[in-house]
Design an enzyme around this catalytic site. Structure first.
Site, PDB file in Angstrom:
ATOM      1  CE  LYS A  69      76.493  72.660  31.566  1.00  0.00           C
ATOM      2  NZ  LYS A  69      75.826  70.969  30.766  1.00  0.00           N
ATOM      3  CG  HIS A 113      61.078  63.955  31.230  1.00  0.00           C
ATOM      4  ND1 HIS A 113      61.402  64.193  30.776  1.00  0.00           N
ATOM      5  CD2 HIS A 113      60.088  62.886  31.307  1.00  0.00           C
ATOM      6  CE1 HIS A 113      61.864  63.365  30.073  1.00  0.00           C
ATOM      7  NE2 HIS A 113      60.749  62.084  30.952  1.00  0.00           N
TER       8      HIS A 113
HETATM    9  C1  GRF Z   1      58.104  69.382  26.904  1.00  0.00           C
HETATM   10  O1  GRF Z   1      56.763  68.433  26.223  1.00  0.00           O
HETATM   11  C2  GRF Z   1      58.505  69.401  27.884  1.00  0.00           C
HETATM   12  O2  GRF Z   1      57.707  68.880  29.043  1.00  0.00           O
HETATM   13  C3  GRF Z   1      59.421  68.904  27.837  1.00  0.00           C
HETATM   14  O3  GRF Z   1      59.489  69.958  26.546  1.00  0.00           O
HETATM   15  C4  GRF Z   1      58.916  69.923  26.144  1.00  0.00           C
HETATM   16  C5  GRF Z   1      58.585  71.268  25.594  1.00  0.00           C
HETATM   17  O4  GRF Z   1      57.896  72.291  25.015  1.00  0.00           O
HETATM   18  N1  GRF Z   1      61.239  68.898  28.757  1.00  0.00           N
HETATM   19  P1  GRF Z   1      57.824  73.523  24.593  1.00  0.00           P
HETATM   20  O5  GRF Z   1      59.037  74.479  24.363  1.00  0.00           O
HETATM   21  O6  GRF Z   1      57.305  74.808  26.390  1.00  0.00           O
HETATM   22  O7  GRF Z   1      56.413  73.724  23.466  1.00  0.00           O
END
Ligand code: GRF
Length: 192
Positions: A69, A113
């Site tokens: 990583k 999130h």
């Molecule tokens: C979003 O719902 C974000 O909150 C989560 O992953 C999703 C990404 O969606 N971390 P996108 O790829 O931006 O459409």
């Protein structure tokens, strides 16, 4: 770049609707930043097409191509340095950020999130919250630390479920909130 705006990189693994929302906000001068790089760990992700449309350079790297990583993140770090990146914006990036990048970007990595942290962290925030039966859903933007969705909270927005809403309706509402909240918070953070 000829302006004095900060350079940002977006890290994403999937559809990239949040990438799009931020790119739109930059184009419309709602976020004063230069989006100089997309880092993507999934060669099939739709976000790559979005970045091409916006003429944003894309670094596609899969961790399995590296011994560790740390090596994977070093490669990313080299590119970030080359592009003069000051902030990292995670938008659906499905990996834990490791020590290498955390050390190089202290308090300069943020994540979005799709749940009201500290409830329902992890990869299935919406589903977990829906199955739990919560009545208030929402979105959290937070600093990134070494845990899973555990960093200090920057902002949140909530909404109450309406009778008859299915999980797809909740998802749509959450994404709507994300797409307006992320650019707003980003602008504030970059230019406090
Ligand atoms: C979003 O719902 C974000 O909150 C989560 O992953 C999703 C990404 O969606 N971390 P996108 O790829 O931006 O459409």
């Amino acid at each position: 770049m000829t302006n004095h705006f900060p350079n940002i990189a977006i890290f994403a693994s999937g559809s990239g609707s949040n990438f799009q929302a931020i790119a739109d906000a930059i184009a419309e001068h709602r976020v004063h930043a230069n989006l100089v790089l997309l880092v993507c760990d999934n060669p099939n992700a739709f976000v790559i097409e979005r970045a091409q449309k916006w003429d944003v350079e894309t670094l596609i790297l899969q961790p399995k191509m590296f011994q560790s990583k740390a090596d994977y993140e070093q490669k990313i770090a080299d590119k970030l340095r080359e592009k003069g990146v000051q902030w990292i914006v995670l938008a659906g990036y499905m990996r834990i950020i490791g020590e290498r990048l955390l050390d190089l970007f202290p308090n300069k990595i943020i994540n979005i999130h799709p749940a009201l942290l500290p409830s329902f962290p992890g990869a299935h925030g919406i589903k977990d919250a829906f199955e739990y039966g919560v009545k208030v859903f929402g979105v959290t933007i937070h600093y990134v630390d070494s845990g899973i969705d555990t960093g200090a909270i920057i902002d949140q927005e909530a909404f109450k479920i309406k009778p008859g809403m299915c999980i797809e309706d909740v998802e749509i509402e959450i994404h709507k909130i994300e797409h307006q909240l992320y650019p707003k918070v980003l602008q504030k953070l970059l230019h406090n």
